[in-house]
Design a protein around this motif. Structure first.
Motif, PDB file in Angstrom:
ATOM      1  N   UNK A   6       0.827  -1.210   0.000  1.00 49.00           N
ATOM      2  CA  UNK A   6       0.000   0.000   0.000  1.00 49.00           C
ATOM      3  C   UNK A   6       0.858   1.255   0.000  1.00 49.00           C
ATOM      4  N   UNK A   7       1.978   1.187   0.750  1.00 52.03           N
ATOM      5  CA  UNK A   7       2.775   2.413   0.857  1.00 52.03           C
ATOM      6  C   UNK A   7       3.434   2.772  -0.478  1.00 52.03           C
ATOM      7  N   UNK A   8       3.722   1.756  -1.306  1.00 52.79           N
ATOM      8  CA  UNK A   8       4.309   2.101  -2.612  1.00 52.79           C
ATOM      9  C   UNK A   8       3.242   2.719  -3.519  1.00 52.79           C
ATOM     10  N   UNK A   9       1.968   2.324  -3.308  1.00 54.82           N
ATOM     11  CA  UNK A   9       0.867   3.003  -4.026  1.00 54.82           C
ATOM     12  C   UNK A   9       0.796   4.455  -3.547  1.00 54.82           C
ATOM     13  N   UNK A  10       0.946   4.614  -2.227  1.00 54.06           N
ATOM     14  CA  UNK A  10       0.901   5.970  -1.653  1.00 54.06           C
ATOM     15  C   UNK A  10       2.001   6.846  -2.260  1.00 54.06           C
ATOM     16  N   UNK A  11       3.179   6.275  -2.452  1.00 57.97           N
ATOM     17  CA  UNK A  11       4.303   7.056  -2.994  1.00 57.97           C
ATOM     18  C   UNK A  11       4.166   7.301  -4.494  1.00 57.97           C
ATOM     19  N   UNK A  12       3.455   6.426  -5.172  1.00 61.46           N
ATOM     20  CA  UNK A  12       3.373   6.526  -6.627  1.00 61.46           C
ATOM     21  C   UNK A  12       4.690   6.142  -7.282  1.00 61.46           C
ATOM     22  N   UNK A  22      -8.380  -4.208  -0.616  1.00 62.68           N
ATOM     23  CA  UNK A  22      -7.009  -4.354  -0.088  1.00 62.68           C
ATOM     24  C   UNK A  22      -6.490  -5.783  -0.280  1.00 62.68           C
ATOM     25  N   UNK A  23      -7.362  -6.771  -0.181  1.00 62.74           N
ATOM     26  CA  UNK A  23      -6.921  -8.161  -0.328  1.00 62.74           C
ATOM     27  C   UNK A  23      -6.864  -8.560  -1.806  1.00 62.74           C
ATOM     28  N   UNK A  26      -7.902  -4.645   6.640  1.00 62.09           N
ATOM     29  CA  UNK A  26      -9.040  -4.549   5.719  1.00 62.09           C
ATOM     30  C   UNK A  26     -10.353  -5.047   6.290  1.00 62.09           C
ATOM     31  N   UNK A  27     -10.375  -5.456   7.569  1.00 66.06           N
ATOM     32  CA  UNK A  27     -11.633  -5.957   8.138  1.00 66.06           C
ATOM     33  C   UNK A  27     -12.721  -4.886   8.098  1.00 66.06           C
ATOM     34  N   UNK A  28     -12.312  -3.636   8.267  1.00 61.69           N
ATOM     35  CA  UNK A  28     -13.315  -2.553   8.303  1.00 61.69           C
ATOM     36  C   UNK A  28     -14.011  -2.408   6.951  1.00 61.69           C
ATOM     37  N   UNK A  29     -13.286  -2.670   5.858  1.00 54.85           N
ATOM     38  CA  UNK A  29     -13.894  -2.538   4.526  1.00 54.85           C
ATOM     39  C   UNK A  29     -15.065  -3.502   4.385  1.00 54.85           C
TER      40      UNK A  29
END
Ligand code: SF4
Length: 486
Positions: free
Chosen positions: A113-119, A151-152, A316-319
């Motif tokens: 996820x963090x690499x998505x955040x960084x682009x 997320x999964x 991802x449980x909240x999703x």
């Protein structure tokens, strides 16, 4: 990844009209939620296990600076190189320079996820360095240039026909097929090749352990393990809240993470790296770089309420339990983090001004809070963001409401503070409101109120107010009492 959080409403409309997304959403998130429930029951005390995880995360947030320093000391002592990146730009610049200096032409990537955040993918490919996502779902999403849907399963909503066309066009698949096993095999053939003579692999970090300086990943496909062990250079990117104090804490978080995420007691693969390959080891990277990404997190660390968001372990449980996410899916959130997790994190990382629709799109049912192993209190955070927005707090990039809204609330506050005026206004306003009632229900109003009524309605106003009726009842009862007494 382009940030599109401000397109939330527009994308919601599109997604709600998309029949295939809706079909998918009607069964997959509830299935994950049921699997989670079953997996948690393998703990002798499921509630206690969740609470213990939340306590670990609370400790992490309280002691974050010292834990990160301890992590850096121990990771460095084992031969890793720790890089601190204040911004996404700093993290990307470091990785790009490293790749260029070593003559890297392509990299493989584990889902993160963090690499998505960084682009980072865009940054690398713009400079001629091809990034290959090696998680199957992430690979499909990357080829389609879409953000993760879940997320999964980042591409779990994409049809087999679409995947077939994609693989024929971009992954060298020779024969068309919609057999999931064949499709998986085609992706595997294509990606396996990338691991040979690999110079650089990039992965995220699920958990970092302060007392040992180790980074841990959990996964089910084995691709992260290959991305970490095949190349000469391994780059592990972690958002700074991923650290935990001890290996014992890490083990508990991992057990809770897997159960909450995919409903497994344990993922198929767990890899732990403590420094690069040692002399007597046969595989592993020769150099290990750990990039610790701040990217705006320390800007709100001073705020005890806001920093609760750093408790999240991205399970991802909240999703899967959110009525909003399960109606609209992941695309409307417009960035790496979707669902309640995204509604909590995105406003802090991007600013309240760009993410207003996210934290306002909440029903306050509390389903996310009830399942969160990190102990994040989502609804109270959303209310907090709203208050910061109304105040126009510059630290959060709050936007004060428009003049029309402010005037409306000022009038309502004035009337409520002056009961005779309030009673007069409500007496005059009731018949006026009732003109919009159909069959005893008001389901639309004019002007600014129109949006509020799009998904809600009100019963028509009764002819007399509560106060009027109360007065009459009291009169009647005092009359009755008088008669009895007499
Ligand atoms: S907010 Fe809680 S439930 Fe949602 S992903 Fe993070 S840890 Fe999991």
């Amino acid at each position: 990844m382009e940030i599109k959080t401000h397109h939330f409403k527009k994308v919601v409309k599109k997604e709600i009209a998309d029949v295939s997304s809706r079909t998918f959403l009607s069964f997959l998130p509830p299935l994950f939620a049921a699997l989670r429930q079953a997996a948690l029951s393998s703990f002798p005390d499921p509630e206690g296990a969740q609470q213990y995880a939340a306590a670990i995360r609370a400790e992490v947030v309280a002691r974050l600076p010292e834990l990160l320093e301890e992590f850096e000391r121990n990771a460095t002592a084992h031969g890793a190189k720790v890089i601190w990146a204040r911004t996404a730009g700093e993290a990307n610049d470091f990785i790009l320079k490293l790749a260029r200096d070593r003559g890297v032409t392509y990299v493989t990537k584990g889902k993160s996820m963090v690499s998505e955040e960084l682009g980072i993918n865009d940054v690398l490919s713009e400079q001629g360095i091809e990034p290959y996502e090696t998680d199957l779902g992430e690979f499909i999403a990357q080829q389609l240039n879409r953000p993760p849907f879940h997320i999964v399963g980042p591409a779990v909503n994409i049809s087999l026909e679409e995947i077939c066309d994609l693989f024929m066009e971009k992954a060298g698949m020779q024969e068309p097929t919609t057999d999931p096993v064949e499709l998986g095999y085609a992706a595997r053939l294509f990606l396996r090749d990338k691991f040979h003579h690999l110079k650089m692999g990039i992965a995220g970090v699920n958990i970092a352990v302060a007392e040992t300086g180790s980074v841990m990943n959990v996964e089910n496909e084995g691709n992260i393990r290959l991305t970490k062990s095949s190349p000469e250079i391994q780059v592990s990117i972690m958002s700074l809240e991923k650290v935990v104090p001890t290996m014992l804490d890490a083990m508990h978080i991992m057990r809770v993470l897997c159960r909450n995420c995919t409903g497994q007691n344990m993922s198929a693969y767990v890899s732990i790296d403590t420094g690069p390959k040692k002399k007597d080891e046969i595989d592993g990277p020769e150099e290990l770089y750990i990039v610790i990404v701040d990217n705006g997190r320390s800007n709100f660390y001073f705020d005890e309420k806001a920093r609760e968001a750093l408790r999240c372990i991205r399970c991802g449980a909240c999703l899967n339990n959110c009525p909003v996410y399960t109606s609209i899916g992941g695309y409307p959130y417009g960035w790496a983090y979707s669902g309640p997790m995204g509604q909590v994190l995105n406003p802090l990382l991007l600013g309240l001004d760009r993410t207003r629709d996210l934290y306002n799109a909440c029903t306050f049912c509390g389903a996310c809070r009830a399942v969160c192993p990190g102990g994040v209190d989502h609804p109270s955070l959303f209310l907090y963001y709203r208050s910061k927005d109304v105040e126009g707090d510059p630290a959060f990039k709050g936007v004060r409401p428009g003049r029309w809204e402010q005037a409306m609330y000022a009038v309502a506050t004035f009337l409520m503070a002056h009961p005779p005026l309030w009673r007069l206004a409500s007496r005059l306003g009731r018949p006026f409101l009732n003109r919009s009632a159909r069959g005893g229900v008001i389901s639309e109003l004019w002007g600014q109120f129109d949006g509020w009524f799009r998904n809600r309605d009100l019963p028509a106003m009764p002819a007399r107010t509560f106060h009027q009726r109360w007065k009459e009842l009291r009169k009647q009862s005092s009359g009755t009492t008088g008669t009895t007494d007499g």
